[in-house]
Design a protein around this motif. Structure first.
Motif, PDB file in Angstrom:
ATOM      1  N   ALA A  13      75.704  28.724-119.988  1.00  0.00           N
ATOM      2  CA  ALA A  13      76.099  27.646-120.904  1.00  0.00           C
ATOM      3  C   ALA A  13      76.212  26.319-120.176  1.00  0.00           C
ATOM      4  O   ALA A  13      75.756  25.285-120.679  1.00  0.00           O
ATOM      5  CB  ALA A  13      77.421  27.992-121.593  1.00  0.00           C
TER       6      ALA A  13
ATOM      7  N   MET B  48      82.689  28.203-121.194  1.00  0.00           N
ATOM      8  CA  MET B  48      81.304  28.226-120.736  1.00  0.00           C
ATOM      9  C   MET B  48      81.162  29.315-119.689  1.00  0.00           C
ATOM     10  O   MET B  48      82.062  29.513-118.870  1.00  0.00           O
ATOM     11  CB  MET B  48      80.909  26.898-120.096  1.00  0.00           C
TER      12      MET B  48
ATOM     13  N   ARG C  72      72.920  18.849-124.736  1.00  0.00           N
ATOM     14  CA  ARG C  72      73.597  19.329-125.950  1.00  0.00           C
ATOM     15  C   ARG C  72      74.660  20.334-125.530  1.00  0.00           C
ATOM     16  O   ARG C  72      74.373  21.260-124.755  1.00  0.00           O
ATOM     17  CB  ARG C  72      72.601  19.991-126.901  1.00  0.00           C
ATOM     18  N   ALA C  73      75.876  20.157-126.024  1.00  0.00           N
ATOM     19  CA  ALA C  73      76.980  21.029-125.632  1.00  0.00           C
ATOM     20  C   ALA C  73      76.687  22.467-126.035  1.00  0.00           C
ATOM     21  O   ALA C  73      76.446  22.762-127.198  1.00  0.00           O
ATOM     22  CB  ALA C  73      78.277  20.552-126.266  1.00  0.00           C
ATOM     23  N   THR C  74      76.697  23.337-125.041  1.00  0.00           N
ATOM     24  CA  THR C  74      76.451  24.764-125.236  1.00  0.00           C
ATOM     25  C   THR C  74      77.629  25.520-124.655  1.00  0.00           C
ATOM     26  O   THR C  74      78.071  25.226-123.545  1.00  0.00           O
ATOM     27  CB  THR C  74      75.142  25.188-124.533  1.00  0.00           C
ATOM     28  N   TYR C  75      78.141  26.468-125.416  1.00  0.00           N
ATOM     29  CA  TYR C  75      79.342  27.200-125.027  1.00  0.00           C
ATOM     30  C   TYR C  75      79.075  28.696-125.062  1.00  0.00           C
ATOM     31  O   TYR C  75      78.065  29.153-125.569  1.00  0.00           O
ATOM     32  CB  TYR C  75      80.495  26.865-125.980  1.00  0.00           C
TER      33      TYR C  75
ATOM     34  N   VAL D 112      79.128  14.754-117.798  1.00  0.00           N
ATOM     35  CA  VAL D 112      79.804  16.002-117.455  1.00  0.00           C
ATOM     36  C   VAL D 112      80.640  15.742-116.213  1.00  0.00           C
ATOM     37  O   VAL D 112      80.139  15.204-115.218  1.00  0.00           O
ATOM     38  CB  VAL D 112      78.801  17.146-117.167  1.00  0.00           C
TER      39      VAL D 112
ATOM     40  N   GLN E 186      72.667  25.164-119.256  1.00  0.00           N
ATOM     41  CA  GLN E 186      71.938  24.716-120.442  1.00  0.00           C
ATOM     42  C   GLN E 186      72.465  23.372-120.937  1.00  0.00           C
ATOM     43  O   GLN E 186      71.688  22.506-121.343  1.00  0.00           O
ATOM     44  CB  GLN E 186      72.032  25.772-121.546  1.00  0.00           C
ATOM     45  N   THR E 187      73.777  23.185-120.891  1.00  0.00           N
ATOM     46  CA  THR E 187      74.374  21.907-121.296  1.00  0.00           C
ATOM     47  C   THR E 187      73.841  20.776-120.422  1.00  0.00           C
ATOM     48  O   THR E 187      73.440  19.728-120.928  1.00  0.00           O
ATOM     49  CB  THR E 187      75.910  21.977-121.201  1.00  0.00           C
TER      50      THR E 187
ATOM     51  N   LEU F 151      83.521  17.447-120.893  1.00  0.00           N
ATOM     52  CA  LEU F 151      82.299  16.909-121.480  1.00  0.00           C
ATOM     53  C   LEU F 151      82.658  15.671-122.277  1.00  0.00           C
ATOM     54  O   LEU F 151      83.459  15.741-123.214  1.00  0.00           O
ATOM     55  CB  LEU F 151      81.654  17.919-122.427  1.00  0.00           C
TER      56      LEU F 151
ATOM     57  N   VAL G 241      75.186  26.778-129.359  1.00  0.00           N
ATOM     58  CA  VAL G 241      75.010  25.343-129.223  1.00  0.00           C
ATOM     59  C   VAL G 241      75.835  24.695-130.318  1.00  0.00           C
ATOM     60  O   VAL G 241      75.665  25.014-131.504  1.00  0.00           O
ATOM     61  CB  VAL G 241      73.524  24.942-129.348  1.00  0.00           C
TER      62      VAL G 241
ATOM     63  N   VAL H 180      75.910  15.237-125.161  1.00  0.00           N
ATOM     64  CA  VAL H 180      76.661  15.079-123.921  1.00  0.00           C
ATOM     65  C   VAL H 180      76.240  13.784-123.227  1.00  0.00           C
ATOM     66  O   VAL H 180      75.081  13.582-122.914  1.00  0.00           O
ATOM     67  CB  VAL H 180      76.464  16.292-122.995  1.00  0.00           C
TER      68      VAL H 180
END
Length: 133
Positions: A51, A47, A60-63, A87, A54-55, A98, A73, A84
């Motif tokens: 990222a 990340m 929603r998992a964003t990398y 965290v 945004q997560t 996550l 995403v 998610v």
């Protein structure tokens, strides 16, 4: 301008109640996805600041894709999403955990987890526990 305050020095970073992620020289932090129900480790990705933000904002998992140089995403194209649930950061905030609800396989190979091979005792071979064949 950064979305997060800078990391603190020494034990102050270990004890702060503020999110102060410690990104590496490339601006990245390791992110481990873990099944929220079973505890199984599903995958490791990276990340950047965007990222992570945004997560947290979307759930929603964003990398960050190092190969494509862009955000992604999880499940955007495959449908194998990660919702998610929680965290967490480690003690000095240089890694993210996550806890997710995974839909479909977490691995691009369609497996449940990216960690599907075991290193054999000889240190050279790999086995595929739990798979037929």
């Amino acid at each position: 301008m950064s979305a997060y305050p800078p990391p603190l020095s020494g034990s102050a970073q270990d004890e702060t109640a503020e999110l102060r992620p410690r990104f590496d020289a490339a601006g990245l932090i390791a992110a481990i996805a873990q099944d929220a129900e079973t505890g199984d480790v599903l995958m490791l990705a990276w990340m950047n600041e965007a990222a992570l933000a945004q997560t947290i904002a979307t759930g929603r998992a964003t990398y960050w894709s190092r190969s494509r140089g862009s955000l992604w995403v999880k499940g955007e194209s495959s449908g194998h999403t990660q919702e998610v649930v929680e965290v967490r950061v480690d003690c000095d905030q240089d890694a993210v955990l996550l806890k997710v609800r995974q839909t479909g396989g977490a691995c691009h190979t369609e497996r449940t987890s990216c960690f599907y091979r075991r290193v054999e005792a000889d240190g050279r071979g790999l086995s595929f526990p739990g798979e037929a064949g």
